[in-house]
Design an enzyme around this catalytic site. Structure first.
Site, short mmCIF file in Angstrom:
data_model
loop_
_atom_site.label_atom_id
_atom_site.label_comp_id
_atom_site.label_asym_id
_atom_site.label_seq_id
_atom_site.Cartn_x
_atom_site.Cartn_y
_atom_site.Cartn_z
N TYR A 100 11.00 57.29 13.20
CA TYR A 100 9.79 57.99 12.77
C TYR A 100 9.94 59.50 12.94
CZ TYR A 100 4.69 58.67 12.28
OH TYR A 100 3.43 59.02 11.87
N GLN A 194 11.11 52.97 14.05
CA GLN A 194 10.66 52.78 12.67
C GLN A 194 11.80 52.26 11.80
OE1 GLN A 194 8.20 55.67 10.01
NE2 GLN A 194 10.35 56.08 9.54
N ASP A 279 9.28 49.90 27.40
CA ASP A 279 8.99 50.68 26.19
C ASP A 279 7.48 50.78 25.99
OD1 ASP A 279 8.83 51.83 23.67
OD2 ASP A 279 10.41 50.58 22.81
#
Length: 338
Positions: A100, A194, A279
């Site tokens: 991203y 992403q 995460d």
């Protein structure tokens, strides 16, 4: 099927024993397959490759080409094509999707795959470059939604930014199969964050994919992701809804068309996953939701797959340790099928 999982507890999400079993019933639109079939059929009316030209660099061990291919609605998307120099034989190709806010960067920024002996295509993220990395592909579309890529056009699946990005990702595979020096029967999708979500979408939409390598995937179990973390990109969607409260139903419907779990269920290629259990950008449970249902539509146990977890790491995952595992796994998979 192999699973490499230490006995540990994630500090930000479910315990590891629950992650192993986590397989939520992700909302799947009734017209999901028709939506993507129609979108990709429209894109395929234009030949994939638009332009391929040698790119001068100071690198002596690899050759680089500046590639333009036709993505969503035939719009030009940029990519770097790199392969080992002075290797005339067709090579397996790795198509890599950046994370991203990143673009394709500069030639030579991503050399792991060509140095390992693969043809490599790194694909620009339309309309995202400039946050964390350079890119050259605009996203010339405007529709109601928020200012960030994750919220651009989010009120409808037809206008959502990720409809275009997923289409670009699929068309990149079409393009790489037409490039010189590529073994078109051995194309691999690779991505982190992403890029992992886009690679999962490719695995669910593209026929004859040789393998999938995905780490810390975004866009999986999205409905949970936007409720579980404030970090971007999920946090951007949550912050949009904090202002546009009346848009929640429309937003959730749009997100259901790009959920990596739904793509994962349709995948047939062997897959290698990696997740950091701490995460807080792409929570571990959302990635496990895709892993645990990967290939489910194929029945039985589905395609071969592995999960590697890193109990004390966050979104960075296993870094070089994990890349080494990816290289060894992919070499074994391609040797067994080639």
């Amino acid at each position: 099927m192999g699973i490499v999982l230490p006995v540990s507890r994630a500090s930000t999400d479910l315990a590891i024993d629950k992650l192993r079993r986590y397989a939520p019933a992700v909302a799947e639109p009734a017209d999901f397959d028709r939506f993507w079939r129609t979108t990709l059929t429209a894109a395929a009316h234009v030949p994939a490759l638009v332009d391929v030209r040698p790119e001068p660099t100071d690198l002596r061990l690899v050759d680089v080409w500046d590639v333009t291919f036709a993505g969503f609605d035939g719009e030009p998307v940029r990519a770097w094509y790199t392969r080992p120099a002075d290797v005339p034989t067709p090579l397996p190709a790795v198509v890599e999707y950046p994370g991203y806010g990143r673009g394709r960067g500069l030639p030579g920024e991503r050399l792991t795959w060509p140095v390992a002996g693969y043809a490599h295509l790194v694909v620009d993220n339309r309309g995202q470059a400039g946050r964390y990395g350079r890119g050259d592909t605009p996203d010339p579309h405007d529709a109601p939604g928020g200012p960030d890529p994750a919220t651009r056009g989010i009120l409808s699946p037809d206008t959502y930014h990720y409809r275009r990005l997923v289409t670009d990702a699929v068309r990149a595979v079409d393009a790489v199969r037409g490039l010189p020096g590529v073994d078109a029967t051995r194309v691999v999708a690779v991505g982190n964050s992403q890029g992992g979500g886009l690679a999962l979408a490719v695995a669910g939409l593209v026929d004859r994919l040789a393998a999938l390598l995905v780490t810390a995937p975004f866009l999986c179990d999205v409905q949970r992701g936007i409720e579980l973390t404030e970090a971007s990109p999920y946090g951007e969607i949550a912050r949009y809804l904090a202002v546009h409260r009346e848009a929640e139903e429309a937003v959730r419907r749009t997100l259901s068309y790009v959920d990596g779990v739904t793509f994962a269920r349709r995948a047939t290629a062997p897959a290698h996953f990696g997740i950091g259990l701490r995460d807080d950008v792409c929570p571990p449970s959302t990635g496990f939701a895709a892993y645990n249902q990967y290939g489910a539509a194929a029945g039985s146990d589905g395609p071969a797959r592995e999960m590697h977890t890193y109990p004390f790491n966050g979104h960075e995952g296993g870094e070089a340790v994990h890349v080494r595992r990816q290289l060894r796994w992919l070499d074994a998979v391609l040797r067994s099928t080639g």
